[in-house]
Each structure stands twice: as C-alpha cells, then as structure tokens.
Enzyme design. Structure first.
Site, PDB file in Angstrom:
ATOM      1  N   SER A   1       3.020  -2.394  10.616  1.00  0.00           N
ATOM      2  CA  SER A   1       4.778  -2.999  10.407  1.00  0.00           C
ATOM      3  C   SER A   1       5.365  -4.435  10.218  1.00  0.00           C
ATOM      4  O   SER A   1       6.186  -4.343  10.815  1.00  0.00           O
ATOM      5  CB  SER A   1       4.706  -2.054  12.121  1.00  0.00           C
ATOM      6  OG  SER A   1       4.766  -0.607  12.164  1.00  0.00           O
TER       7      SER A   1
ATOM      8  N   ASN B   1       0.509  -0.943   0.005  1.00  0.00           N
ATOM      9  CA  ASN B   1       0.292   0.054   0.016  1.00  0.00           C
ATOM     10  C   ASN B   1       1.042   0.894  -0.311  1.00  0.00           C
ATOM     11  O   ASN B   1       1.805   1.642   0.783  1.00  0.00           O
ATOM     12  CB  ASN B   1      -0.813   0.613   1.138  1.00  0.00           C
ATOM     13  CG  ASN B   1      -1.484   1.524   1.464  1.00  0.00           C
ATOM     14  OD1 ASN B   1      -1.596   2.392   0.763  1.00  0.00           O
ATOM     15  ND2 ASN B   1      -2.113   1.474   2.588  1.00  0.00           N
ATOM     16  N   TRP B   2       1.181   1.803  -1.246  1.00  0.00           N
ATOM     17  CA  TRP B   2       1.599   2.997  -1.017  1.00  0.00           C
ATOM     18  C   TRP B   2       1.455   4.386  -0.580  1.00  0.00           C
ATOM     19  O   TRP B   2       1.958   5.155  -0.803  1.00  0.00           O
ATOM     20  CB  TRP B   2       2.166   3.500  -2.674  1.00  0.00           C
ATOM     21  CG  TRP B   2       2.901   2.632  -3.256  1.00  0.00           C
ATOM     22  CD1 TRP B   2       4.033   1.170  -2.662  1.00  0.00           C
ATOM     23  CD2 TRP B   2       3.605   2.467  -4.887  1.00  0.00           C
ATOM     24  NE1 TRP B   2       4.858   0.371  -4.024  1.00  0.00           N
ATOM     25  CE2 TRP B   2       4.315   1.457  -4.743  1.00  0.00           C
ATOM     26  CE3 TRP B   2       3.694   3.067  -6.062  1.00  0.00           C
ATOM     27  CZ2 TRP B   2       5.083   1.002  -5.514  1.00  0.00           C
ATOM     28  CZ3 TRP B   2       3.781   2.919  -6.929  1.00  0.00           C
ATOM     29  CH2 TRP B   2       5.056   2.351  -7.344  1.00  0.00           C
ATOM     30  N   LYS B   3       0.319   4.351  -0.151  1.00  0.00           N
ATOM     31  CA  LYS B   3      -0.607   5.539   0.656  1.00  0.00           C
ATOM     32  C   LYS B   3      -0.768   6.485  -0.765  1.00  0.00           C
ATOM     33  O   LYS B   3      -0.401   6.181  -2.428  1.00  0.00           O
ATOM     34  CB  LYS B   3      -0.303   6.059   1.431  1.00  0.00           C
ATOM     35  CG  LYS B   3      -0.655   4.737   2.550  1.00  0.00           C
ATOM     36  CD  LYS B   3       0.196   4.782   3.602  1.00  0.00           C
ATOM     37  CE  LYS B   3       0.362   3.369   4.784  1.00  0.00           C
ATOM     38  NZ  LYS B   3      -0.144   3.563   6.140  1.00  0.00           N
TER      39      LYS B   3
ATOM     40  N   GLU C   1      -6.879   4.365   7.924  1.00  0.00           N
ATOM     41  CA  GLU C   1      -7.075   5.995   7.619  1.00  0.00           C
ATOM     42  C   GLU C   1      -8.107   6.540   6.602  1.00  0.00           C
ATOM     43  O   GLU C   1      -8.622   7.796   7.288  1.00  0.00           O
ATOM     44  CB  GLU C   1      -5.770   6.236   6.696  1.00  0.00           C
ATOM     45  CG  GLU C   1      -4.543   6.540   6.919  1.00  0.00           C
ATOM     46  CD  GLU C   1      -3.012   5.604   7.022  1.00  0.00           C
ATOM     47  OE1 GLU C   1      -2.822   5.676   4.893  1.00  0.00           O
ATOM     48  OE2 GLU C   1      -1.994   5.183   7.194  1.00  0.00           O
TER      49      GLU C   1
ATOM     50  N   GLY D   1       2.579  -1.392   4.451  1.00  0.00           N
ATOM     51  CA  GLY D   1       2.821  -0.147   3.916  1.00  0.00           C
ATOM     52  C   GLY D   1       3.815   0.202   3.856  1.00  0.00           C
ATOM     53  O   GLY D   1       4.711   0.563   2.948  1.00  0.00           O
ATOM     54  N   GLY D   2       4.395   1.302   4.808  1.00  0.00           N
ATOM     55  CA  GLY D   2       5.987   1.771   4.939  1.00  0.00           C
ATOM     56  C   GLY D   2       7.338   0.898   3.880  1.00  0.00           C
ATOM     57  O   GLY D   2       8.351   1.519   3.031  1.00  0.00           O
TER      58      GLY D   2
ATOM     59  N   GLU E   1      -5.770  -5.402  11.079  1.00  0.00           N
ATOM     60  CA  GLU E   1      -4.709  -4.073  10.639  1.00  0.00           C
ATOM     61  C   GLU E   1      -5.111  -3.420  12.088  1.00  0.00           C
ATOM     62  O   GLU E   1      -5.867  -2.578  12.187  1.00  0.00           O
ATOM     63  CB  GLU E   1      -4.960  -3.394   9.800  1.00  0.00           C
ATOM     64  CG  GLU E   1      -4.360  -3.866   8.271  1.00  0.00           C
ATOM     65  CD  GLU E   1      -3.488  -2.410   7.225  1.00  0.00           C
ATOM     66  OE1 GLU E   1      -2.023  -2.350   6.884  1.00  0.00           O
ATOM     67  OE2 GLU E   1      -3.812  -1.746   7.154  1.00  0.00           O
TER      68      GLU E   1
ATOM     69  N   HIS F   1      -9.760   0.698   4.469  1.00  0.00           N
ATOM     70  CA  HIS F   1      -8.276   1.211   5.855  1.00  0.00           C
ATOM     71  C   HIS F   1      -8.528   2.120   6.976  1.00  0.00           C
ATOM     72  O   HIS F   1      -9.162   3.111   6.386  1.00  0.00           O
ATOM     73  CB  HIS F   1      -7.440   2.025   4.995  1.00  0.00           C
ATOM     74  CG  HIS F   1      -5.929   2.011   4.955  1.00  0.00           C
ATOM     75  ND1 HIS F   1      -5.182   2.786   6.305  1.00  0.00           N
ATOM     76  CD2 HIS F   1      -4.568   1.336   5.119  1.00  0.00           C
ATOM     77  CE1 HIS F   1      -4.095   3.093   6.489  1.00  0.00           C
ATOM     78  NE2 HIS F   1      -3.768   1.580   6.114  1.00  0.00           N
TER      79      HIS F   1
ATOM     80  N   GLY G   1       2.043   2.207  10.422  1.00  0.00           N
ATOM     81  CA  GLY G   1       2.779   3.409  10.905  1.00  0.00           C
ATOM     82  C   GLY G   1       3.972   3.291  12.038  1.00  0.00           C
ATOM     83  O   GLY G   1       4.423   4.378  11.963  1.00  0.00           O
TER      84      GLY G   1
END
Ligand code: PEP
Length: 248
Positions: free
Chosen positions: A211, A9-11, A97, A232-233, A166, A95, A172
C-alpha cells in the site's frame, strides 16, 4: 551508495492498449533527472510489446514469476532464458500471492532465483509475514526463515539480487507498516545479508511493498535501509506511480 529502485507490479491486469498507453505515460513523466531506477513487472503476454514500447526510455520491464526449470515438459511454464530473450530484465519471485495461491515453497523459490540469475535476469525476492504472524509477534522469525532459505544456498549471488519486504497484511489493504517498523525489518534483513558478505550486504537493494502511495512514499523511502518500493495498485495509475518514483 544504493540507487533507489521503484518497481510496479501490474499483477493480472492490462491489455495491449493499456500496456502501451500506461508505459508511454509513465516514461513521459520520468525524465532524465529522476534519481531512481524504475521498472514495471507486467503479464508475460505483453512483455515483448512492452520492451519495444520503452526501448528508448529510462524504463525497464520485468515479469512476475518464472519457472525453476530451463526447458522441457512443463506445460504452461515460461523459462528465465525465454524472458531474457525478449529483453525482460527483472522477475518478481515469491510474491505472497504466489506463495499463498500457488503453494510456492521456499525450496522452489530459491531454484527460481537461481534460474533467473543464471539467465542474467535480476530476481526481486519477496518476503513478508502474515497478519497473524504480525499480531502474534513472529515477524522477525518469519522473515529470518524466508531470507535464510535463500541465503543458505551458496549458489545464490548477492551481486544480482533485490529483496522486497512486503508485510502480507499491508498488500492491497490500504494498511502500511510505519516507516520505523519497516526500517527495523529492512535493517534486520541487511544484517542477515552481512552474515553472507559484509561488503555486498551494503550494495543489495531492499525495497518495501504494501500500500505505498504518493502520500506515504517519502517517509518510507527516507529510512536508511529502504531503497525504494514495490508498488501494486498505485502502479496502474500513471500519475500516482510517477509521483512515487519522484519521491524515491
Ligand atoms: C504488491 O502486490 O506487491 C503490492 C505491494 O500491492 P499494493 O501496493 O497494492 O499493496
């Protein structure tokens, strides 16, 4: 047997150059021997470029949200059929967010899942408890309400669905649920799926996010009901992402 699935997930990160370079690096690192299915969910504006870039590779491309509506006066929205038209195969829905920053409710999210499934796109439906819920022992209650909001809609198909657990406090932050904690929640989700269909519950992939890194991926993916990861990251770093895919 569920094939492991790793989804990046590059966001809201990237550019035309980064899209091509990063997808090239990832696809070069993922050879035919890799056991897991690998997808990358990227900003909508780069999806066409991305699907061209990965055309003859093992990688597939997804989006990070979708409209619940098919067409019409919804300024700024993108429909599932538009995503399907540009070879998008997956969409992340719910998600944390999106739930927190854009007030997406369970009701709207279920409609988004239906819209995706009706266009042949696989929804990756995210659930997870907040830090307060976790600390105050409400994890299972929260997960149950999010998952049953989805499963109570008889039109939602289990045939073309991925669930992602999640924990919000792990996204993150560098914090991760222990493999045992995560497994307990995944097994709980699978039991909720069994209430809908005993046969299909064992086929639905439930992936873990929060994470995940090359150093903790293996012990998480070793758990019986953890069928891969939502990353993610670490998905913005080709070597880290490839290493996670190899561990799935
Ligand atoms: C995510 O955003 O879905 C996620 C899991 O992020 P990270 O891996 O950076 O915690």
């Amino acid at each position: 047997m569920r094939q492991p699935l790793v989804v990046g997930n590059w966001k809201m990160n990237g550019s035309r150059k980064l899209t091509v370079d990063l997808l090239d690096s990832i696809s070069n690192g993922i050879d035919a021997k890799i056991a897991s299915e690998v997808a990358v969910c990227i900003p909508n504006v780069f999806i066409s470029l991305a699907t061209e870039t990965v055309r003859s590779t093992n990688l597939t491309i997804g989006a990070q949200t979708v409209s619940e509506f098919e067409a019409g006066a919804y300024t700024g929205e993108i429909s599932a059929s538009m995503l399907e038209d540009i070879d998008c195969r997956w969409v992340i829905i719910g998600h944390s967010e999106r739930r927190a920053l854009y007030n997406e409710t369970n009701e709207a999210l279920v409609l988004k899942v239906l819209a995706a499934q009706q266009s042949g796109i696989t929804p990756i439906f995210c659930v997870g408890e907040s830090e307060t819920d976790y600390k105050e022992g409400r994890t299972f209650k929260v997960i149950e309400s999010q998952v049953t909001a989805l499963l109570n809609n008889a039109m939602v198909s289990l045939d073309n669905l991925v669930l992602a657990y999640e924990p919000v406090w792990a996204i993150g932050t560098g914090l991760t649920a222990t493999p045992e904690e995560a497994q307990e929640v995944h097994a709980f989700i699978r039991n909720l799926l069994r209430e809908r269909s005993v046969e299909l519950a064992d086929e639905v992939r439930i992936i873990y996010g929060g994470s995940v890194k090359p150093t903790n991926a293996e012990e998480l993916f070793d758990q019986q009901d953890i069928d891969g990861g939502l990353i993610g990251g670490a998905s913005l770093d080709a070597n880290a992402f490839i290493s996670i895919c190899q561990k799935a």
